[in-house]
Design a protein around this motif. Structure first.
Motif, mmCIF file in Angstrom:
data_model
loop_
_atom_site.group_PDB
_atom_site.id
_atom_site.type_symbol
_atom_site.label_atom_id
_atom_site.label_comp_id
_atom_site.label_asym_id
_atom_site.label_seq_id
_atom_site.Cartn_x
_atom_site.Cartn_y
_atom_site.Cartn_z
ATOM 1 N N GLU A 56 0.801 -1.235 0.000
ATOM 2 C CA GLU A 56 0.000 0.000 0.000
ATOM 3 C C GLU A 56 0.828 1.277 0.000
ATOM 4 O OE1 GLU A 56 -3.452 0.036 2.564
ATOM 5 O OE2 GLU A 56 -3.347 -2.148 2.675
ATOM 6 N N MET A 57 2.144 1.146 -0.200
ATOM 7 C CA MET A 57 3.003 2.323 -0.258
ATOM 8 C C MET A 57 2.926 2.930 -1.669
ATOM 9 S SD MET A 57 4.373 2.161 2.806
ATOM 10 C CE MET A 57 5.882 3.076 2.917
ATOM 11 N N THR A 58 3.265 4.212 -1.764
ATOM 12 C CA THR A 58 3.292 4.845 -3.081
ATOM 13 C C THR A 58 4.608 5.593 -3.274
ATOM 14 O OG1 THR A 58 2.121 6.713 -2.096
ATOM 15 C CG2 THR A 58 0.801 5.160 -3.342
ATOM 16 N N ASN A 59 5.028 5.695 -4.537
ATOM 17 C CA ASN A 59 6.191 6.499 -4.898
ATOM 18 C C ASN A 59 5.674 7.731 -5.624
ATOM 19 O OD1 ASN A 59 7.922 4.515 -3.919
ATOM 20 N ND2 ASN A 59 7.963 3.452 -5.892
ATOM 21 N N VAL A 60 5.998 8.906 -5.106
ATOM 22 C CA VAL A 60 5.408 10.128 -5.637
ATOM 23 C C VAL A 60 6.486 11.065 -6.175
ATOM 24 C CG1 VAL A 60 3.920 12.086 -5.067
ATOM 25 C CG2 VAL A 60 3.586 9.901 -3.892
ATOM 26 N N SER A 61 6.356 11.433 -7.449
ATOM 27 C CA SER A 61 7.286 12.375 -8.087
ATOM 28 C C SER A 61 6.799 12.637 -9.507
ATOM 29 C CB SER A 61 8.691 11.766 -8.140
ATOM 30 O OG SER A 61 9.569 12.595 -8.866
ATOM 31 N N GLU B 17 9.303 10.956 -3.273
ATOM 32 C CA GLU B 17 9.005 10.498 -1.917
ATOM 33 C C GLU B 17 8.289 9.159 -1.931
ATOM 34 O OE1 GLU B 17 8.475 14.769 0.434
ATOM 35 O OE2 GLU B 17 6.694 13.719 -0.293
ATOM 36 N N HIS B 18 8.563 8.393 -0.888
ATOM 37 C CA HIS B 18 7.909 7.096 -0.704
ATOM 38 C C HIS B 18 6.929 7.280 0.463
ATOM 39 C CE1 HIS B 18 7.633 2.752 -0.950
ATOM 40 N NE2 HIS B 18 8.082 2.560 0.271
ATOM 41 N N HIS B 19 5.640 7.142 0.191
ATOM 42 C CA HIS B 19 4.602 7.433 1.190
ATOM 43 C C HIS B 19 3.922 6.177 1.690
ATOM 44 C CE1 HIS B 19 3.707 11.739 -0.511
ATOM 45 N NE2 HIS B 19 4.934 11.601 -0.053
ATOM 46 N N ASN B 20 3.491 6.231 2.922
ATOM 47 C CA ASN B 20 2.596 5.174 3.412
ATOM 48 C C ASN B 20 1.157 5.607 3.104
ATOM 49 O OD1 ASN B 20 1.819 6.978 5.384
ATOM 50 N ND2 ASN B 20 2.504 5.755 7.114
ATOM 51 N N GLU C 104 2.351 9.773 4.959
ATOM 52 C CA GLU C 104 3.562 10.119 5.709
ATOM 53 C C GLU C 104 4.766 9.709 4.853
ATOM 54 O OE1 GLU C 104 1.772 9.289 10.182
ATOM 55 O OE2 GLU C 104 2.612 7.668 9.002
ATOM 56 N N VAL C 105 5.805 10.535 4.899
ATOM 57 C CA VAL C 105 6.984 10.274 4.072
ATOM 58 C C VAL C 105 7.899 9.278 4.778
ATOM 59 C CG1 VAL C 105 8.970 11.317 2.916
ATOM 60 C CG2 VAL C 105 6.841 12.607 3.139
ATOM 61 N N TRP C 106 8.162 8.156 4.129
ATOM 62 C CA TRP C 106 9.041 7.136 4.711
ATOM 63 C C TRP C 106 10.447 7.224 4.143
ATOM 64 C CZ3 TRP C 106 7.095 1.795 6.607
ATOM 65 C CH2 TRP C 106 6.037 1.984 7.514
ATOM 66 N N VAL C 107 10.507 7.571 2.867
ATOM 67 C CA VAL C 107 11.809 7.717 2.224
ATOM 68 C C VAL C 107 11.724 8.952 1.339
ATOM 69 C CG1 VAL C 107 13.538 6.655 0.714
ATOM 70 C CG2 VAL C 107 12.075 5.190 2.119
ATOM 71 N N THR C 108 12.819 9.674 1.233
ATOM 72 C CA THR C 108 12.817 10.842 0.367
ATOM 73 C C THR C 108 14.130 10.902 -0.398
ATOM 74 O OG1 THR C 108 12.510 13.231 0.299
ATOM 75 C CG2 THR C 108 13.696 12.377 2.192
ATOM 76 N N GLY C 109 14.135 11.673 -1.498
ATOM 77 C CA GLY C 109 15.365 11.780 -2.269
ATOM 78 C C GLY C 109 15.167 12.582 -3.531
ATOM 79 N N LYS C 110 16.195 12.547 -4.379
ATOM 80 C CA LYS C 110 16.153 13.273 -5.651
ATOM 81 C C LYS C 110 16.259 12.297 -6.814
ATOM 82 C CE LYS C 110 16.950 18.006 -5.407
ATOM 83 N NZ LYS C 110 17.409 18.499 -4.110
#
Lengths: 144, 111
Positions: free
Chosen positions: A35-40, A49-52, A56-62
């Protein structure tokens, strides 16, 4: 080039386009990535960002490199500890009627806690991604 | 699907190849030379076993310049695991496996 810490490969009965979308589009990731999503917008230089499910942001980056359906390179950091940064590469390659997806995770900082967090996770995510693309249904990967 | 799994089981059905996977599990991304140092096998035997493991996708190769690095790829094992282990059984199985390991370690220490 630093030696990557993890390399994972899976052969999927699908197309590079579908495999790319399965990684980048939230409506797909939530079906197999617990159920996680990758948003960009997945453009070079953009944030991702990797969201639950609660956003909520679980992982972030460029986004470091983005060649749709072929190659995606991201930095991967803990939002609570941005110095704990590493690098993930997705490589997608067509092979006759199959698609080979290779995920490389490396460039961890010394003493990174991320190594432990992701080491069991990638095989589960990739196995679920393969099942999702081949059968339309992902696996329940984070159940206790 | 069946052919893929056949290759995995065939690759695992050999003590030397399991030892090779153990080596990579201990230290991932080794060259052929590094692997040979830790194993009681000829270079030719290691090469042959690696090819079979690569064919089963249990080992993936990454080139770094002229160096060929071998990585343990656990994704096919995850598929086997997912096929027969139910989603609610994982924790109980982990507890049992930890118990067995704990008891056996204890026994070895006493002896």
């Amino acid at each position: 080039m630093q030696k990557p810490k993890f390399v994972y490969t899976t052969y999927i009965r699908s197309t590079p386009k579908k495999t790319w979308d399965a990684i980048c589009k939230p409506e797909f990731t939530r079906q197999y990535w617990g159920e996680m999503t990758n948003v960009s917008d997945w453009k070079k230089g953009s944030k991702w960002e990797h969201h639950n499910p609660e956003h909520e942001v679980w992982v972030t980056g460029k986004v470091i490199e983005s060649i749709p359906t072929k190659r995606l390179v991201l930095t991967w950091a803990d939002p609570d500890d941005l110095a704990d940064k590493s690098r993930v590469t997705f490589e997608i390659e067509a092979m006759e009627d199959m698609t080979c997806l290779t995920v490389t995770h490396g460039s961890f900082t010394a003493g990174s806690t991320m190594v432990k967090k992701v080491s069991g996770g990638w095989p589960r995510v990739l196995s679920s991604l393969k099942t999702f693309l081949e059968t339309g249904k992902g696996l329940n990967i984070f159940c206790k | 699907m069946f052919r893929e799994m056949d290759a995995v089981f065939k690759a695992l059905a050999d003590e030397s190849r399991r030892a090779l996977l153990d080596q990579l599990h201990k230290s991932n991304g080794q060259t052929l030379g590094e692997l040979c140092e830790h194993l009681d096998m000829t270079r030719q035997a290691v090469t042959k076993h690696l090819l079979l493991l690569e064919d089963a996708k249990l080992v993936v190769v990454v080139w770094r310049g002229r160096e060929k690095l071998h990585y343990l790829n656990p994704v096919p094992l995850q598929e086997i695991y997912g096929r027969w282990i139910g989603k609610y059984e994982r924790h109980r199985l982990q507890a049992l496996s930890d118990l067995k390991k704990g008891l056996e370690d204890n026994k070895t220490k006493k002896e």
